[in-house]
Scaffold this motif. Sequence first.
Motif, PDB file in Angstrom:
ATOM      1  N   CYS A 178       0.826  -1.221   0.000  1.00  0.00           N
ATOM      2  CA  CYS A 178       0.000   0.000   0.000  1.00  0.00           C
ATOM      3  C   CYS A 178       0.854   1.263   0.000  1.00  0.00           C
ATOM      4  CB  CYS A 178      -0.938  -0.008   1.197  1.00  0.00           C
ATOM      5  SG  CYS A 178      -2.289  -1.192   1.002  1.00  0.00           S
ATOM      6  N   THR A 179       1.985   1.238   0.654  1.00  0.00           N
ATOM      7  CA  THR A 179       2.871   2.401   0.641  1.00  0.00           C
ATOM      8  C   THR A 179       3.411   2.642  -0.768  1.00  0.00           C
ATOM      9  OG1 THR A 179       3.513   2.031   2.938  1.00  0.00           O
ATOM     10  CG2 THR A 179       4.987   3.391   1.611  1.00  0.00           C
ATOM     11  N   GLY A 180       3.842   1.583  -1.433  1.00  0.00           N
ATOM     12  CA  GLY A 180       4.322   1.726  -2.810  1.00  0.00           C
ATOM     13  C   GLY A 180       3.230   2.217  -3.738  1.00  0.00           C
ATOM     14  N   ALA A 181       2.030   1.668  -3.581  1.00  0.00           N
ATOM     15  CA  ALA A 181       0.920   2.079  -4.442  1.00  0.00           C
ATOM     16  C   ALA A 181       0.513   3.526  -4.167  1.00  0.00           C
ATOM     17  CB  ALA A 181      -0.265   1.144  -4.230  1.00  0.00           C
ATOM     18  N   ALA A 182       0.488   3.910  -2.893  1.00  0.00           N
ATOM     19  CA  ALA A 182       0.113   5.282  -2.552  1.00  0.00           C
ATOM     20  C   ALA A 182       1.155   6.273  -3.063  1.00  0.00           C
ATOM     21  CB  ALA A 182      -0.045   5.419  -1.038  1.00  0.00           C
ATOM     22  N   THR A 183       2.418   5.899  -3.000  1.00  0.00           N
ATOM     23  CA  THR A 183       3.462   6.776  -3.524  1.00  0.00           C
ATOM     24  C   THR A 183       3.344   6.901  -5.043  1.00  0.00           C
ATOM     25  OG1 THR A 183       4.890   6.042  -1.722  1.00  0.00           O
ATOM     26  CG2 THR A 183       5.950   7.211  -3.521  1.00  0.00           C
ATOM     27  N   TRP A 184       3.092   5.798  -5.724  1.00  0.00           N
ATOM     28  CA  TRP A 184       2.904   5.830  -7.176  1.00  0.00           C
ATOM     29  C   TRP A 184       1.721   6.726  -7.536  1.00  0.00           C
ATOM     30  CZ3 TRP A 184       5.248   4.705 -11.565  1.00  0.00           C
ATOM     31  CH2 TRP A 184       4.474   4.678 -12.738  1.00  0.00           C
ATOM     32  N   TRP A 185       0.618   6.557  -6.794  1.00  0.00           N
ATOM     33  CA  TRP A 185      -0.578   7.365  -7.057  1.00  0.00           C
ATOM     34  C   TRP A 185      -0.297   8.852  -6.828  1.00  0.00           C
ATOM     35  CZ3 TRP A 185      -3.644  10.339  -3.748  1.00  0.00           C
ATOM     36  CH2 TRP A 185      -4.836  10.804  -4.314  1.00  0.00           C
ATOM     37  N   ALA A 186       0.442   9.161  -5.755  1.00  0.00           N
ATOM     38  CA  ALA A 186       0.750  10.555  -5.447  1.00  0.00           C
ATOM     39  C   ALA A 186       1.673  11.167  -6.498  1.00  0.00           C
ATOM     40  CB  ALA A 186       1.384  10.666  -4.070  1.00  0.00           C
ATOM     41  N   THR A 187       2.588  10.376  -7.060  1.00  0.00           N
ATOM     42  CA  THR A 187       3.502  10.917  -8.070  1.00  0.00           C
ATOM     43  C   THR A 187       2.849  11.043  -9.437  1.00  0.00           C
ATOM     44  OG1 THR A 187       4.398   8.703  -8.486  1.00  0.00           O
ATOM     45  CG2 THR A 187       5.590  10.107  -6.908  1.00  0.00           C
ATOM     46  N   GLN A 188       1.675  10.486  -9.631  1.00  0.00           N
ATOM     47  CA  GLN A 188       0.958  10.640 -10.901  1.00  0.00           C
ATOM     48  C   GLN A 188       0.599  12.104 -11.148  1.00  0.00           C
ATOM     49  OE1 GLN A 188       0.243   8.458 -13.365  1.00  0.00           O
ATOM     50  NE2 GLN A 188       1.348   6.856 -12.262  1.00  0.00           N
ATOM     51  N   ARG A 189       0.453  12.865 -10.097  1.00  0.00           N
ATOM     52  CA  ARG A 189       0.067  14.269 -10.209  1.00  0.00           C
ATOM     53  C   ARG A 189       1.258  15.175 -10.550  1.00  0.00           C
ATOM     54  NH1 ARG A 189      -4.595  12.627  -9.956  1.00  0.00           N
ATOM     55  NH2 ARG A 189      -5.680  12.016  -8.089  1.00  0.00           N
ATOM     56  N   THR A 190       2.450  14.610 -10.514  1.00  0.00           N
ATOM     57  CA  THR A 190       3.639  15.395 -10.852  1.00  0.00           C
ATOM     58  C   THR A 190       3.977  15.207 -12.325  1.00  0.00           C
ATOM     59  OG1 THR A 190       5.184  13.625 -10.313  1.00  0.00           O
ATOM     60  CG2 THR A 190       4.556  15.100  -8.510  1.00  0.00           C
ATOM     61  N   SER A 191       4.890  15.970 -12.786  1.00  0.00           N
ATOM     62  CA  SER A 191       5.289  15.845 -14.193  1.00  0.00           C
ATOM     63  C   SER A 191       6.577  15.023 -14.317  1.00  0.00           C
ATOM     64  CB  SER A 191       5.480  17.239 -14.798  1.00  0.00           C
ATOM     65  OG  SER A 191       6.468  17.940 -14.070  1.00  0.00           O
ATOM     66  N   TRP A 192       6.800  14.126 -13.350  1.00  0.00           N
ATOM     67  CA  TRP A 192       7.998  13.303 -13.387  1.00  0.00           C
ATOM     68  C   TRP A 192       7.870  12.223 -14.442  1.00  0.00           C
ATOM     69  CZ3 TRP A 192       9.021  12.081  -7.488  1.00  0.00           C
ATOM     70  CH2 TRP A 192       9.325  13.274  -6.831  1.00  0.00           C
ATOM     71  N   ARG A 193       9.046  11.743 -14.863  1.00  0.00           N
ATOM     72  CA  ARG A 193       9.046  10.617 -15.791  1.00  0.00           C
ATOM     73  C   ARG A 193       8.731   9.351 -15.003  1.00  0.00           C
ATOM     74  NH1 ARG A 193      14.694  11.347 -18.784  1.00  0.00           N
ATOM     75  NH2 ARG A 193      15.263  10.965 -16.632  1.00  0.00           N
ATOM     76  N   ASP A 194       8.305   8.316 -15.704  1.00  0.00           N
ATOM     77  CA  ASP A 194       7.882   7.078 -15.048  1.00  0.00           C
ATOM     78  C   ASP A 194       9.005   6.420 -14.253  1.00  0.00           C
ATOM     79  OD1 ASP A 194       5.306   7.312 -15.893  1.00  0.00           O
ATOM     80  OD2 ASP A 194       5.532   5.959 -17.625  1.00  0.00           O
ATOM     81  N   GLU A 195      10.265   6.558 -14.710  1.00  0.00           N
ATOM     82  CA  GLU A 195      11.380   5.936 -13.980  1.00  0.00           C
ATOM     83  C   GLU A 195      11.488   6.506 -12.567  1.00  0.00           C
ATOM     84  OE1 GLU A 195      12.874   7.996 -17.000  1.00  0.00           O
ATOM     85  OE2 GLU A 195      11.490   6.559 -17.874  1.00  0.00           O
ATOM     86  N   TRP A 196      11.306   7.830 -12.441  1.00  0.00           N
ATOM     87  CA  TRP A 196      11.429   8.468 -11.128  1.00  0.00           C
ATOM     88  C   TRP A 196      10.243   8.112 -10.233  1.00  0.00           C
ATOM     89  CZ3 TRP A 196      15.869  10.039  -9.611  1.00  0.00           C
ATOM     90  CH2 TRP A 196      16.816  10.479 -10.539  1.00  0.00           C
ATOM     91  N   LYS A 197       9.096   7.969 -10.828  1.00  0.00           N
ATOM     92  CA  LYS A 197       7.915   7.562 -10.063  1.00  0.00           C
ATOM     93  C   LYS A 197       8.106   6.165  -9.481  1.00  0.00           C
ATOM     94  CE  LYS A 197       4.771  10.168 -13.006  1.00  0.00           C
ATOM     95  NZ  LYS A 197       3.679  10.047 -13.970  1.00  0.00           N
ATOM     96  N   VAL A 198       8.604   5.255 -10.333  1.00  0.00           N
ATOM     97  CA  VAL A 198       8.855   3.880  -9.888  1.00  0.00           C
ATOM     98  C   VAL A 198       9.937   3.857  -8.822  1.00  0.00           C
ATOM     99  CG1 VAL A 198       9.740   1.626 -10.632  1.00  0.00           C
ATOM    100  CG2 VAL A 198       8.065   2.829 -12.037  1.00  0.00           C
ATOM    101  N   LEU A 199      11.006   4.619  -9.040  1.00  0.00           N
ATOM    102  CA  LEU A 199      12.105   4.665  -8.076  1.00  0.00           C
ATOM    103  C   LEU A 199      11.617   5.178  -6.720  1.00  0.00           C
ATOM    104  CD1 LEU A 199      15.144   4.309  -7.552  1.00  0.00           C
ATOM    105  CD2 LEU A 199      15.438   6.683  -8.255  1.00  0.00           C
ATOM    106  N   LEU A 200      10.843   6.254  -6.713  1.00  0.00           N
ATOM    107  CA  LEU A 200      10.335   6.805  -5.465  1.00  0.00           C
ATOM    108  C   LEU A 200       9.371   5.837  -4.783  1.00  0.00           C
ATOM    109  CD1 LEU A 200      10.392   9.240  -3.583  1.00  0.00           C
ATOM    110  CD2 LEU A 200       8.445  10.156  -4.851  1.00  0.00           C
ATOM    111  N   SER A 201       8.542   5.159  -5.566  1.00  0.00           N
ATOM    112  CA  SER A 201       7.609   4.181  -5.002  1.00  0.00           C
ATOM    113  C   SER A 201       8.351   3.023  -4.351  1.00  0.00           C
ATOM    114  CB  SER A 201       6.675   3.646  -6.084  1.00  0.00           C
ATOM    115  OG  SER A 201       5.888   4.678  -6.605  1.00  0.00           O
ATOM    116  N   PHE A 202       9.383   2.504  -5.055  1.00  0.00           N
ATOM    117  CA  PHE A 202      10.165   1.415  -4.474  1.00  0.00           C
ATOM    118  C   PHE A 202      10.952   1.873  -3.252  1.00  0.00           C
ATOM    119  CE2 PHE A 202       9.964  -1.001  -8.634  1.00  0.00           C
ATOM    120  CZ  PHE A 202       9.199  -2.019  -8.105  1.00  0.00           C
ATOM    121  N   LEU A 203      11.453   3.100  -3.283  1.00  0.00           N
ATOM    122  CA  LEU A 203      12.191   3.621  -2.134  1.00  0.00           C
ATOM    123  C   LEU A 203      11.277   3.728  -0.913  1.00  0.00           C
ATOM    124  CD1 LEU A 203      14.853   4.737  -1.050  1.00  0.00           C
ATOM    125  CD2 LEU A 203      14.102   6.998  -1.786  1.00  0.00           C
TER     126      LEU A 203
END
Length: 167
Positions: free
Chosen positions: A122-147
């Motif tokens: 749930c933490t990874g999914a919530a982080t991914w969902w929260a980064t969807q609102r940013t203009s980051w590239r998908d690699e950074w979204k995945v990296l932040l979610s995994f972190l």
Amino acid sequence: DLHVSLESHLILTLRPLLDIIPAPLSEKLSQRIDTANPTISYALLQSISRWVRTEEGKSALSSKVPPLDPLHYNMVSLLAGARTSPDKKFLSSPTRSDGIAREIGDRRLIIAVLNSLLSVICTGAATWWATQRTSWRDEWKVLLSFLAAAIVAASEIALYIIWDSRR
């Protein structure tokens, strides 16, 4: 008849009363203090405590040199550190069998592991969902979610180790 243990501090508190309390109480108290049986009747302690609260008792305590403190003879003070009925053997409380205790422990372990996995996912999914609102590239979204999921996983592992060491 209820008895309590006659501890050494209780003997030291009661001994100065032997010559000032009424004769019947003094006789009973001296018998209990001078015997090898380390118990005293609760009723006797209660009678002494009641007598101390009377005007006669207060004046007798204040006439001693040094004066005795009436608060030392309240039931709470007299019973402090004493054990109730030390000569009786009470039944022990029923204990769970080892099989039932192990089964309950296993259930708690499974629930703790499932809770940890759910927290990490749930933490990874919530982080991914929260980064969807940013203009980051998908690699950074995945990296932040995994972190974020890795940080939660590390804390869950630490909590599990603490929990397991206390079992």
